[in-house]
Write an enzyme that holds these catalytic residues in place. Structure first.
Site, short mmCIF file in Angstrom:
data_model
loop_
_atom_site.label_atom_id
_atom_site.label_comp_id
_atom_site.label_asym_id
_atom_site.label_seq_id
_atom_site.Cartn_x
_atom_site.Cartn_y
_atom_site.Cartn_z
N HIS A 119 8.41 53.30 35.11
CA HIS A 119 7.54 52.19 34.68
C HIS A 119 8.21 50.84 34.83
O HIS A 119 7.79 49.86 34.22
CB HIS A 119 7.08 52.40 33.23
CG HIS A 119 6.24 53.63 33.05
ND1 HIS A 119 6.04 54.25 31.85
CD2 HIS A 119 5.53 54.37 33.95
CE1 HIS A 119 5.26 55.32 32.01
NE2 HIS A 119 4.95 55.41 33.28
N CYS A 130 7.61 38.61 47.55
CA CYS A 130 8.80 38.92 48.36
C CYS A 130 9.80 39.80 47.63
O CYS A 130 10.79 40.24 48.22
CB CYS A 130 9.47 37.63 48.83
SG CYS A 130 10.40 36.77 47.54
N CYS A 155 9.79 31.93 47.66
CA CYS A 155 8.57 31.86 48.48
C CYS A 155 7.39 31.24 47.72
O CYS A 155 6.32 31.07 48.29
CB CYS A 155 8.19 33.25 48.97
SG CYS A 155 7.42 34.28 47.70
#
Ligand code: ZN
Length: 247
Positions: A119, A130, A155
Protein backbone atom coordinates in the site's frame (compact mmCIF):
# COMPACT_ATOMS: atom_id res chain seq x y z
CA UNK A 1 -0.35 -23.95 20.37
CA UNK A 2 2.28 -21.82 22.00
CA UNK A 3 5.07 -19.34 21.35
CA UNK A 4 7.52 -22.27 21.69
CA UNK A 5 5.77 -24.02 18.78
CA UNK A 6 6.28 -20.93 16.62
CA UNK A 7 9.97 -20.79 17.62
CA UNK A 8 10.33 -24.42 16.58
CA UNK A 9 8.60 -23.82 13.23
CA UNK A 10 10.96 -20.93 12.50
CA UNK A 11 14.00 -22.99 13.52
CA UNK A 12 12.90 -25.77 11.17
CA UNK A 13 12.18 -23.44 8.25
CA UNK A 14 14.62 -22.84 5.45
CA UNK A 15 13.15 -19.60 4.10
CA UNK A 16 10.43 -17.55 5.80
CA UNK A 17 8.29 -14.72 4.59
CA UNK A 18 6.69 -12.34 7.09
CA UNK A 19 3.41 -10.62 6.20
CA UNK A 20 2.42 -7.69 8.44
CA UNK A 21 -0.75 -5.66 8.89
CA UNK A 22 -2.02 -2.88 11.13
CA UNK A 23 -1.83 -5.04 14.26
CA UNK A 24 1.96 -4.88 14.47
CA UNK A 25 1.89 -1.08 14.39
CA UNK A 26 -1.05 -0.41 16.71
CA UNK A 27 1.42 -1.43 19.43
CA UNK A 28 3.45 1.63 18.34
CA UNK A 29 0.40 3.89 18.60
CA UNK A 30 -0.46 3.93 14.87
CA UNK A 31 -4.24 3.69 14.51
CA UNK A 32 -5.84 0.86 12.59
CA UNK A 33 -7.51 2.21 9.44
CA UNK A 34 -10.37 -0.17 9.04
CA UNK A 35 -11.38 -1.29 12.51
CA UNK A 36 -14.42 0.21 14.27
CA UNK A 37 -13.07 3.43 15.80
CA UNK A 38 -10.21 3.40 13.28
CA UNK A 39 -9.12 6.22 10.98
CA UNK A 40 -11.75 5.61 8.32
CA UNK A 41 -14.60 5.67 10.80
CA UNK A 42 -13.57 9.25 11.76
CA UNK A 43 -12.77 10.77 8.39
CA UNK A 44 -13.66 9.86 4.84
CA UNK A 45 -10.88 8.53 2.65
CA UNK A 46 -9.95 10.83 -0.24
CA UNK A 47 -10.09 8.76 -3.40
CA UNK A 48 -7.28 8.99 -5.92
CA UNK A 49 -9.60 10.39 -8.59
CA UNK A 50 -10.76 13.16 -6.21
CA UNK A 51 -7.17 14.06 -5.37
CA UNK A 52 -6.26 14.40 -9.04
CA UNK A 53 -9.40 16.25 -10.12
CA UNK A 54 -10.09 18.61 -7.23
CA UNK A 55 -7.63 21.15 -5.74
CA UNK A 56 -9.79 21.40 -2.59
CA UNK A 57 -9.42 17.65 -2.04
CA UNK A 58 -5.65 17.95 -2.55
CA UNK A 59 -5.54 20.69 0.04
CA UNK A 60 -7.55 18.56 2.45
CA UNK A 61 -5.27 15.57 1.85
CA UNK A 62 -2.14 17.63 2.57
CA UNK A 63 -3.76 19.14 5.66
CA UNK A 64 -4.29 15.63 7.00
CA UNK A 65 -0.63 14.84 6.35
CA UNK A 66 0.90 17.97 7.83
CA UNK A 67 -1.36 18.34 10.84
CA UNK A 68 -0.82 14.67 11.68
CA UNK A 69 -4.57 14.07 11.70
CA UNK A 70 -4.23 10.82 9.85
CA UNK A 71 -1.63 9.60 12.36
CA UNK A 72 0.04 7.38 9.77
CA UNK A 73 3.63 8.18 10.62
CA UNK A 74 5.80 9.77 13.26
CA UNK A 75 5.92 6.80 15.64
CA UNK A 76 8.72 4.48 16.73
CA UNK A 77 9.07 0.78 15.91
CA UNK A 78 8.16 -1.60 18.75
CA UNK A 79 9.54 -4.92 19.93
CA UNK A 80 7.54 -6.75 17.25
CA UNK A 81 9.24 -4.78 14.44
CA UNK A 82 12.65 -5.34 16.04
CA UNK A 83 12.06 -9.09 16.34
CA UNK A 84 11.22 -9.21 12.62
CA UNK A 85 14.40 -7.22 11.89
CA UNK A 86 16.42 -9.82 13.85
CA UNK A 87 14.92 -12.64 11.78
CA UNK A 88 15.91 -10.82 8.60
CA UNK A 89 19.40 -10.23 9.96
CA UNK A 90 19.74 -13.91 10.88
CA UNK A 91 18.92 -14.84 7.30
CA UNK A 92 15.70 -16.60 8.31
CA UNK A 93 13.32 -14.13 6.71
CA UNK A 94 13.84 -13.39 3.03
CA UNK A 95 11.14 -10.74 2.68
CA UNK A 96 8.73 -8.67 4.73
CA UNK A 97 5.47 -8.03 2.87
CA UNK A 98 3.51 -5.26 4.55
CA UNK A 99 0.12 -3.63 4.26
CA UNK A 100 1.38 -0.78 6.46
CA UNK A 101 2.50 2.62 5.18
CA UNK A 102 4.27 3.78 8.35
CA UNK A 103 7.93 3.05 7.45
CA UNK A 104 8.43 1.25 10.78
CA UNK A 105 10.04 -1.85 9.24
CA UNK A 106 12.68 0.41 7.67
CA UNK A 107 13.04 2.31 10.94
CA UNK A 108 13.62 -0.96 12.83
CA UNK A 109 16.59 -1.79 10.59
CA UNK A 110 15.17 -4.04 7.87
CA UNK A 111 16.99 -3.20 4.62
CA UNK A 112 14.84 -1.49 1.97
CA UNK A 113 15.29 -4.29 -0.55
CA UNK A 114 13.75 -6.83 1.86
CA UNK A 115 10.54 -4.83 2.34
CA UNK A 116 7.61 -5.12 -0.07
CA UNK A 117 5.01 -2.39 0.50
CA UNK A 118 1.60 -3.32 -0.92
CA UNK A 119 0.00 0.00 0.00
CA UNK A 120 2.97 2.29 -0.47
CA UNK A 121 4.60 4.55 2.13
CA UNK A 122 3.24 7.66 3.84
CA UNK A 123 6.58 8.96 5.10
CA UNK A 124 7.53 10.59 1.79
CA UNK A 125 5.84 11.86 -1.38
CA UNK A 126 6.16 11.13 -5.07
CA UNK A 127 5.34 12.97 -8.29
CA UNK A 128 2.41 11.32 -10.03
CA UNK A 129 3.90 12.22 -13.43
CA UNK A 130 7.62 11.46 -13.25
CA UNK A 131 7.93 9.58 -9.95
CA UNK A 132 10.44 12.05 -8.43
CA UNK A 133 10.69 11.53 -4.67
CA UNK A 134 9.99 14.53 -2.41
CA UNK A 135 10.61 14.57 1.34
CA UNK A 136 7.65 15.75 3.42
CA UNK A 137 9.90 18.13 5.38
CA UNK A 138 10.73 20.00 2.16
CA UNK A 139 7.03 20.50 1.35
CA UNK A 140 5.75 21.22 4.82
CA UNK A 141 6.79 24.86 5.31
CA UNK A 142 5.43 26.24 2.06
CA UNK A 143 2.16 24.43 2.63
CA UNK A 144 1.67 25.44 6.26
CA UNK A 145 3.03 29.00 5.91
CA UNK A 146 2.06 29.98 2.37
CA UNK A 147 -0.73 27.48 1.74
CA UNK A 148 0.96 26.18 -1.39
CA UNK A 149 -0.16 22.75 -2.60
CA UNK A 150 3.00 20.83 -3.53
CA UNK A 151 4.01 20.43 -7.19
CA UNK A 152 6.97 18.49 -8.56
CA UNK A 153 10.27 20.39 -8.51
CA UNK A 154 11.35 18.55 -11.65
CA UNK A 155 8.33 18.45 -13.97
CA UNK A 156 5.61 20.50 -12.25
CA UNK A 157 3.32 17.48 -11.89
CA UNK A 158 1.05 16.69 -8.96
CA UNK A 159 2.80 15.39 -5.87
CA UNK A 160 1.09 12.97 -3.47
CA UNK A 161 2.24 10.90 -0.50
CA UNK A 162 3.65 7.63 -1.78
CA UNK A 163 0.68 5.63 -0.51
CA UNK A 164 -1.74 3.64 -2.61
CA UNK A 165 -5.03 5.52 -2.19
CA UNK A 166 -8.54 4.19 -2.47
CA UNK A 167 -9.38 4.09 -6.16
CA UNK A 168 -5.76 3.50 -7.14
CA UNK A 169 -4.66 0.18 -8.66
CA UNK A 170 -2.49 -2.14 -6.59
CA UNK A 171 1.15 -1.50 -7.55
CA UNK A 172 2.32 -4.06 -10.11
CA UNK A 173 5.94 -4.45 -9.11
CA UNK A 174 5.39 -4.99 -5.36
CA UNK A 175 2.49 -7.35 -6.07
CA UNK A 176 4.68 -9.41 -8.41
CA UNK A 177 7.56 -9.50 -5.92
CA UNK A 178 5.20 -10.46 -3.10
CA UNK A 179 3.88 -13.35 -5.15
CA UNK A 180 7.36 -14.51 -6.07
CA UNK A 181 8.50 -14.44 -2.42
CA UNK A 182 5.32 -16.17 -1.27
CA UNK A 183 5.96 -19.01 -3.71
CA UNK A 184 9.61 -19.30 -2.64
CA UNK A 185 9.09 -19.72 1.12
CA UNK A 186 8.50 -22.81 3.23
CA UNK A 187 7.04 -20.85 6.16
CA UNK A 188 4.65 -17.91 5.79
CA UNK A 189 4.18 -15.91 9.00
CA UNK A 190 1.27 -13.47 9.34
CA UNK A 191 1.68 -10.80 12.04
CA UNK A 192 -1.20 -8.52 12.95
CA UNK A 193 -3.41 -8.74 9.89
CA UNK A 194 -7.07 -9.66 9.99
CA UNK A 195 -6.57 -10.98 6.42
CA UNK A 196 -9.85 -9.63 5.10
CA UNK A 197 -8.58 -7.24 2.42
CA UNK A 198 -7.96 -8.85 -0.94
CA UNK A 199 -5.79 -9.21 -2.92
CA UNK A 200 -3.33 -9.01 -0.03
CA UNK A 201 -5.22 -11.63 1.93
CA UNK A 202 -4.68 -14.12 -0.87
CA UNK A 203 -0.97 -14.54 -0.11
CA UNK A 204 -1.30 -16.83 2.94
CA UNK A 205 -3.46 -19.25 0.96
CA UNK A 206 -1.11 -19.03 -2.01
CA UNK A 207 1.77 -20.03 0.29
CA UNK A 208 -0.26 -22.83 1.80
CA UNK A 209 -1.33 -24.26 -1.55
CA UNK A 210 2.30 -24.15 -2.64
CA UNK A 211 3.25 -26.42 0.26
CA UNK A 212 4.52 -23.88 2.79
CA UNK A 213 3.51 -23.95 6.44
CA UNK A 214 1.30 -21.07 7.63
CA UNK A 215 1.58 -19.38 11.03
CA UNK A 216 -0.76 -16.58 12.14
CA UNK A 217 -0.16 -14.29 15.11
CA UNK A 218 -3.04 -11.86 15.65
CA UNK A 219 -4.97 -10.61 18.65
CA UNK A 220 -8.31 -11.55 17.10
CA UNK A 221 -9.30 -14.65 15.15
CA UNK A 222 -8.89 -14.33 11.36
CA UNK A 223 -10.74 -15.95 8.49
CA UNK A 224 -7.58 -17.88 7.60
CA UNK A 225 -7.16 -19.47 11.05
CA UNK A 226 -8.73 -22.76 9.89
CA UNK A 227 -6.04 -23.10 7.19
CA UNK A 228 -3.10 -22.29 9.44
CA UNK A 229 -0.66 -24.81 10.91
CA UNK A 230 -0.20 -22.56 13.94
CA UNK A 231 -2.43 -19.81 15.33
CA UNK A 232 -1.53 -17.54 18.25
CA UNK A 233 -4.10 -15.05 19.49
CA UNK A 234 -1.50 -12.91 21.16
CA UNK A 235 0.12 -9.45 21.25
CA UNK A 236 2.72 -9.26 18.47
CA UNK A 237 5.52 -7.52 20.39
CA UNK A 238 5.54 -9.74 23.50
CA UNK A 239 5.00 -12.92 21.47
CA UNK A 240 7.76 -12.20 18.93
CA UNK A 241 10.18 -11.02 21.62
CA UNK A 242 9.78 -14.40 23.28
CA UNK A 243 10.11 -16.28 19.99
CA UNK A 244 13.14 -14.31 18.73
CA UNK A 245 14.97 -13.10 21.84
CA UNK A 246 17.40 -10.21 21.51
CA UNK A 247 21.01 -11.21 22.19
ZN1 ZN B 1 7.57 15.17 -11.65
Amino acid sequence: MSRADLARMIADARRCVVFTGAGISTESGIPDFRSPGGVWSKMKPIYFQEFVADPAKRREAWERVFTGRAGWTGRQPNSGHFAVARLVQQGKVAAVITQNVDNLHQDSGVPDDRIIELHGNASYAKCLECGERHELEELKDSFLKAGEIPYCRRCGGLVKTATISFGQAMPEEPMARAEQETLSCDLFIVLGSSLVVFPAAGFPLMAKRNGAALAIVNREPTEMDPYADLVLHDEIGPALSAVVPAN
